[in-house]
Scaffold this motif. Structure first.
Motif, mmCIF file in Angstrom:
data_model
loop_
_atom_site.group_PDB
_atom_site.id
_atom_site.type_symbol
_atom_site.label_atom_id
_atom_site.label_comp_id
_atom_site.label_asym_id
_atom_site.label_seq_id
_atom_site.Cartn_x
_atom_site.Cartn_y
_atom_site.Cartn_z
ATOM 1 N N ARG A 184 0.931 -1.281 -0.215
ATOM 2 C CA ARG A 184 0.073 -0.379 -0.094
ATOM 3 C C ARG A 184 0.703 1.345 -0.051
ATOM 4 O O ARG A 184 0.676 2.278 -0.648
ATOM 5 C CB ARG A 184 -0.669 -0.419 1.353
ATOM 6 C CG ARG A 184 -1.650 1.141 1.138
ATOM 7 C CD ARG A 184 -2.819 0.649 1.988
ATOM 8 N NE ARG A 184 -4.331 2.361 1.895
ATOM 9 C CZ ARG A 184 -5.193 2.390 3.405
ATOM 10 N NH1 ARG A 184 -4.995 1.328 4.238
ATOM 11 N NH2 ARG A 184 -5.414 3.334 2.882
ATOM 12 N N LYS A 185 2.194 1.328 1.021
ATOM 13 C CA LYS A 185 2.904 2.188 0.866
ATOM 14 C C LYS A 185 3.654 2.679 -0.775
ATOM 15 O O LYS A 185 3.496 4.009 -0.915
ATOM 16 C CB LYS A 185 3.996 1.897 2.139
ATOM 17 C CG LYS A 185 3.408 2.104 3.051
ATOM 18 C CD LYS A 185 4.380 2.242 4.234
ATOM 19 C CE LYS A 185 3.761 1.772 6.116
ATOM 20 N NZ LYS A 185 4.959 1.703 6.022
ATOM 21 N N ALA A 186 3.974 1.355 -0.990
ATOM 22 C CA ALA A 186 4.379 1.385 -2.680
ATOM 23 C C ALA A 186 3.791 1.737 -3.538
ATOM 24 O O ALA A 186 3.730 2.911 -4.127
ATOM 25 C CB ALA A 186 4.869 0.517 -2.677
ATOM 26 N N GLU A 188 1.364 4.692 -2.834
ATOM 27 C CA GLU A 188 0.958 5.872 -2.518
ATOM 28 C C GLU A 188 2.400 6.204 -3.388
ATOM 29 O O GLU A 188 1.930 6.922 -3.712
ATOM 30 C CB GLU A 188 0.398 5.383 -1.743
ATOM 31 C CG GLU A 188 -0.415 5.497 -0.940
ATOM 32 C CD GLU A 188 -0.921 5.566 0.811
ATOM 33 O OE1 GLU A 188 0.443 6.396 1.712
ATOM 34 O OE2 GLU A 188 -1.959 5.003 1.602
ATOM 35 N N LEU A 189 3.414 5.395 -3.360
ATOM 36 C CA LEU A 189 4.430 5.771 -3.505
ATOM 37 C C LEU A 189 4.335 6.713 -5.054
ATOM 38 O O LEU A 189 4.991 7.842 -5.366
ATOM 39 C CB LEU A 189 5.496 5.870 -2.892
ATOM 40 C CG LEU A 189 6.142 6.321 -1.821
ATOM 41 C CD1 LEU A 189 7.378 5.105 -1.089
ATOM 42 C CD2 LEU A 189 6.095 7.711 -1.627
ATOM 43 N N GLN A 190 3.926 5.671 -5.427
ATOM 44 C CA GLN A 190 4.306 5.250 -7.181
ATOM 45 C C GLN A 190 2.955 6.195 -7.415
ATOM 46 O O GLN A 190 3.368 6.973 -8.920
ATOM 47 C CB GLN A 190 3.707 4.370 -7.486
ATOM 48 C CG GLN A 190 5.114 2.909 -6.980
ATOM 49 C CD GLN A 190 4.543 1.821 -7.699
ATOM 50 O OE1 GLN A 190 3.573 1.637 -7.144
ATOM 51 N NE2 GLN A 190 5.655 0.712 -7.672
ATOM 52 N N MET A 191 2.033 6.482 -7.113
ATOM 53 C CA MET A 191 0.723 7.621 -7.778
ATOM 54 C C MET A 191 1.123 8.455 -7.336
ATOM 55 O O MET A 191 0.696 9.703 -8.081
ATOM 56 C CB MET A 191 -0.784 6.938 -6.741
ATOM 57 C CG MET A 191 -0.820 5.482 -7.375
ATOM 58 S SD MET A 191 -1.428 5.506 -9.106
ATOM 59 C CE MET A 191 -2.712 6.048 -9.421
ATOM 60 N N SER A 192 2.321 9.373 -6.399
ATOM 61 C CA SER A 192 1.913 10.126 -6.234
ATOM 62 C C SER A 192 2.970 10.627 -7.366
ATOM 63 O O SER A 192 3.092 11.917 -7.484
ATOM 64 C CB SER A 192 2.609 10.348 -5.446
ATOM 65 O OG SER A 192 3.970 10.317 -4.724
ATOM 66 N N ALA A 193 4.055 9.955 -7.274
ATOM 67 C CA ALA A 193 5.134 9.819 -8.877
ATOM 68 C C ALA A 193 4.353 10.526 -10.194
ATOM 69 O O ALA A 193 4.840 11.514 -10.375
ATOM 70 C CB ALA A 193 6.200 9.070 -8.693
#
Length: 195
Positions: A184-186, A188-193
């Motif tokens: 889930r954290k990964a 979120e980071l990918q989506m924000s990128a």
């Protein structure tokens, strides 16, 4: 502006609590005095002095708290008593769960032994118990252990109320990062990128 609003919403946290073991859970998992006495009579085991076990543990913990009274402040005593009672309750609940599994295994083995078409469950040589009988006797032993620990826990809870002056409740610990997995954290980071 949208990104800032999203960040402020994600910073609000709901703190999830890890529920502790309650006396009601222990009572559901462990045999009561009547069932313990019936098991003792049915299997030729000693009949436990349920009230004696409860009273002795209550007295023991009250005397221990009295000896510590000068060395501990009120809050320290409450925390210490919480830990002691929690360990008694946890031990009784674990014994109750183990007892439940032993009963399930005894039932399964007894049901299999009752089937005439099965060769592997036929009783052994004369003078030796069958596997199903051994499992029933083991479950009976576990019943007495679970009951004894239940009574010890009930005595500890009564002592807590005597020493602290309020009803005992299990400690509820905050769960660290509830629902936050690495995936889930990964994500979120990918989506924000991606923006």
């Amino acid at each position: 502006m949208t990104r800032k609003a999203a960040n402020s919403r994600s910073s609000a946290r709901v703190v999830a609590l890890r529920k502790g073991t309650t006396l009601e859970m222990v009572r559901l998992a462990c045999p009561d005095a009547a069932q313990s006495a019936l098991i003792s009579e049915s299997f030729g085991l000693p009949v436990l002095d349920s009230d004696g076990i409860r009273d002795l543990h209550e007295k023991l913990i009250i005397e221990t708290a009295s000896a510590l009274d000068e060395g501990l402040g009120e809050r320290a005593m409450q925390i210490h008593m919480q830990r002691i009672v929690g360990s008694f309750v946890g031990s009784a609940y674990g014994a109750g769960q183990f007892y439940s599994r032993a009963v399930t295994e005894a039932r399964d083995a007894t049901a299999k032994a009752a089937c005439d078409d099965r060769d592997e469950d036929v009783g052994g040589p004369v003078g030796f118990d069958s596997a199903a009988q051994r499992k029933r006797e083991f479950a009976a032993d576990m019943a007495l252990q679970a009951h004894a620990l239940r009574m010890a826990a009930e005595g500890a809870i009564a002592a807590y109320e005597h020493v602290v002056g309020e009803k005992w409740k299990p400690f509820e610990r905050a769960v660290e990062n509830p629902g936050q997995t690495v995936d889930r954290k990964a994500a979120e980071l990918q989506m924000s990128a991606l923006g």
